[in-house]
Motif scaffolding. Structure first.
Motif, PDB file in Angstrom:
ATOM      1  N   UNK A 255       0.851  -1.185   0.000  1.00  0.00           N
ATOM      2  CA  UNK A 255       0.000   0.000   0.000  1.00  0.00           C
ATOM      3  C   UNK A 255       0.891   1.241   0.000  1.00  0.00           C
ATOM      4  N   UNK A 256       0.560   2.252  -0.791  1.00  0.00           N
ATOM      5  CA  UNK A 256       1.327   3.501  -0.750  1.00  0.00           C
ATOM      6  C   UNK A 256       1.107   4.219   0.575  1.00  0.00           C
ATOM      7  N   UNK A 257       2.100   4.982   1.007  1.00  0.00           N
ATOM      8  CA  UNK A 257       1.998   5.685   2.278  1.00  0.00           C
ATOM      9  C   UNK A 257       0.820   6.654   2.286  1.00  0.00           C
ATOM     10  N   UNK A 258       0.602   7.328   1.174  1.00  0.00           N
ATOM     11  CA  UNK A 258      -0.501   8.298   1.120  1.00  0.00           C
ATOM     12  C   UNK A 258      -1.845   7.595   1.292  1.00  0.00           C
ATOM     13  N   UNK A 259      -1.999   6.443   0.649  1.00  0.00           N
ATOM     14  CA  UNK A 259      -3.256   5.695   0.768  1.00  0.00           C
ATOM     15  C   UNK A 259      -3.452   5.194   2.194  1.00  0.00           C
ATOM     16  N   UNK A 260      -2.368   4.812   2.856  1.00  0.00           N
ATOM     17  CA  UNK A 260      -2.492   4.339   4.230  1.00  0.00           C
ATOM     18  C   UNK A 260      -2.921   5.479   5.152  1.00  0.00           C
ATOM     19  N   UNK A 261      -2.311   6.648   4.978  1.00  0.00           N
ATOM     20  CA  UNK A 261      -2.683   7.790   5.816  1.00  0.00           C
ATOM     21  C   UNK A 261      -4.126   8.204   5.574  1.00  0.00           C
ATOM     22  N   UNK A 262      -4.556   8.103   4.313  1.00  0.00           N
ATOM     23  CA  UNK A 262      -5.899   8.563   3.956  1.00  0.00           C
ATOM     24  C   UNK A 262      -6.990   7.574   4.342  1.00  0.00           C
ATOM     25  N   UNK A 263      -6.710   6.300   4.194  1.00  0.00           N
ATOM     26  CA  UNK A 263      -7.783   5.321   4.350  1.00  0.00           C
ATOM     27  C   UNK A 263      -7.742   4.480   5.595  1.00  0.00           C
ATOM     28  N   UNK A 264      -6.664   4.585   6.386  1.00  0.00           N
ATOM     29  CA  UNK A 264      -6.520   3.702   7.547  1.00  0.00           C
ATOM     30  C   UNK A 264      -6.159   4.498   8.798  1.00  0.00           C
ATOM     31  N   UNK A 265      -6.407   3.891   9.938  1.00  0.00           N
ATOM     32  CA  UNK A 265      -6.023   4.472  11.225  1.00  0.00           C
ATOM     33  C   UNK A 265      -5.519   3.357  12.125  1.00  0.00           C
ATOM     34  N   UNK A 266      -4.686   3.725  13.107  1.00  0.00           N
ATOM     35  CA  UNK A 266      -4.110   2.684  13.955  1.00  0.00           C
ATOM     36  C   UNK A 266      -5.047   2.334  15.111  1.00  0.00           C
ATOM     37  N   UNK A 267      -5.239   1.025  15.298  1.00  0.00           N
ATOM     38  CA  UNK A 267      -6.006   0.545  16.441  1.00  0.00           C
ATOM     39  C   UNK A 267      -5.079   0.384  17.636  1.00  0.00           C
ATOM     40  N   UNK A 268      -3.846  -0.014  17.363  1.00  0.00           N
ATOM     41  CA  UNK A 268      -2.736   0.020  18.313  1.00  0.00           C
ATOM     42  C   UNK A 268      -1.551   0.612  17.565  1.00  0.00           C
ATOM     43  N   UNK A 269      -0.576   1.166  18.276  1.00  0.00           N
ATOM     44  CA  UNK A 269       0.525   1.832  17.572  1.00  0.00           C
ATOM     45  C   UNK A 269       1.149   0.961  16.488  1.00  0.00           C
ATOM     46  N   UNK A 270       1.101   1.480  15.255  1.00  0.00           N
ATOM     47  CA  UNK A 270       1.710   0.779  14.135  1.00  0.00           C
ATOM     48  C   UNK A 270       0.854  -0.287  13.496  1.00  0.00           C
ATOM     49  N   UNK A 271      -0.348  -0.529  14.036  1.00  0.00           N
ATOM     50  CA  UNK A 271      -1.233  -1.575  13.507  1.00  0.00           C
ATOM     51  C   UNK A 271      -2.517  -0.910  13.027  1.00  0.00           C
ATOM     52  N   UNK A 272      -2.914  -1.174  11.782  1.00  0.00           N
ATOM     53  CA  UNK A 272      -3.932  -0.368  11.126  1.00  0.00           C
ATOM     54  C   UNK A 272      -5.166  -1.175  10.718  1.00  0.00           C
ATOM     55  N   UNK A 273      -6.301  -0.443  10.753  1.00  0.00           N
ATOM     56  CA  UNK A 273      -7.582  -0.925  10.223  1.00  0.00           C
ATOM     57  C   UNK A 273      -8.179   0.231   9.421  1.00  0.00           C
ATOM     58  N   UNK A 274      -9.183  -0.022   8.591  1.00  0.00           N
ATOM     59  CA  UNK A 274      -9.800   1.072   7.838  1.00  0.00           C
ATOM     60  C   UNK A 274     -10.348   2.168   8.744  1.00  0.00           C
TER      61      UNK A 274
END
Length: 289
Positions: A19-38
């Motif tokens: 996943x591109x970094x921009x897409x991760x920042x835009x579409x995901x958030x961390x549930x725990x530090x460094x671990x992401x969900x939509x």
């Protein structure tokens, strides 16, 4: 975004070019530090457990109520903190980390996640859950979905003498019954026991006088043919289920069974009436305790 399997470790996904970094920042958030969900997604208990395990860099072991969810227990809410056995005490919010010893056979793999075994899971739930009803409900559920027995849970306890919470565990194990198929069934059974009535048999199969199977009742005092059925909302709102309940009710009466039907209102708001509706036919039919 739909091609990304989540929860995921952000650094791993970026490093692998998933996943591109921009897409991760835009579409995901961390549930725990460094671990992401939509973004905006509310994790289930199972997803939160997996996220916690990933946060531990796959070194922890999912435990307690989180392990129950991993083993298939449905009644663990996603907003509850995840639980891990891990050596890092600096846990983020909504994550409980305990540093404890795991004996041989006390962990297993569910999917690709390290999880405490069913017996160890129930052992930890019984020790750490302060609410007695919740503890019995969760242990009942673990027993029901995994087939683990009270004896197997007691064997884990015997292997850890002197650990915290053994007195609490022993108290709830005396009440555990893997026949309960919902938390409400456990609550209905404990209400009877707390009122001084004998413990009923769970998931009892009823037959008519000709040996034909009628149905399986949630709880039964089989010697005097008194049964208790906890009816969830679907039993009142689904016409097909309601019709089936009525037909079975007639068959139970024909087989000389007295069936007490309880819903949430009767169990939680009119407890004394619920107890009386069970106790009266027990005494009338000659049950002595």
């Amino acid at each position: 975004m739909g091609d990304v399997r989540w929860p995921f470790i952000g650094a791993e996904a970026l490093g692998a070019g998933v996943i591109p970094e921009r897409a991760m920042r835009k579409g995901f958030e961390d549930v725990y530090p460094g671990v992401y969900v939509p973004k905006g997604h509310k994790p289930t208990a199972r997803e939160r457990a997996i996220a916690a395990w990933l946060w531990s860099k796959r070194r922890g072991v999912v435990a307690g109520h989180s392990a129950a969810a991993m083993h298939g227990v449905r009644w663990v809410e996603g907003h509850e903190p995840a639980e891990l056995i891990h050596d890092n005490h600096k846990s983020p919010k909504k994550l409980i980390v305990r540093t404890e010893a795991l004996g041989a056979g006390e962990s297993s793999i569910v999917g690709d996640v390290s999880v405490t075994s069913p017996a160890r899971t129930a052992f930890d739930i019984g020790r750490y859950t302060r609410n007695r009803l919740c503890a019995v409900q969760r242990i009942d559920a673990v027993m029901n979905v995994t087939g683990v027995t009270v004896g197997e849970i007691e064997a884990v306890a015997a292997a850890h003498p002197g650990v915290r919470g053994l007195k609490r565990l022993r108290a709830v194990l005396r009440l555990a019954d893997g026949g309960a198929e919902s938390p409400h069934e456990t609550a209905a059974r404990l209400a009877l026991i707390d009122a001084g009535l004998p413990a009923p048999t769970t998931q009892y199969r009823v037959f008519d006088d000709h040996g034909q199977f009628i149905g399986r009742v949630d709880m039964a005092y089989e010697d005097v043919r008194v049964a208790i059925e906890y009816d969830g909302e679907q039993h009142w709102t689904d016409p097909a289920i309601r019709a089936r309940d009525i037909d079975k009710g007639v068959a139970y009466v024909d087989a000389h069974w007295h069936v007490v039907r309880a819903g949430s209102d009767l169990l939680y708001k009119r407890r004394a009436t619920y107890i009386a509706r069970v106790e009266t036919p027990l005494r009338e039919r000659g049950l002595v305790w």
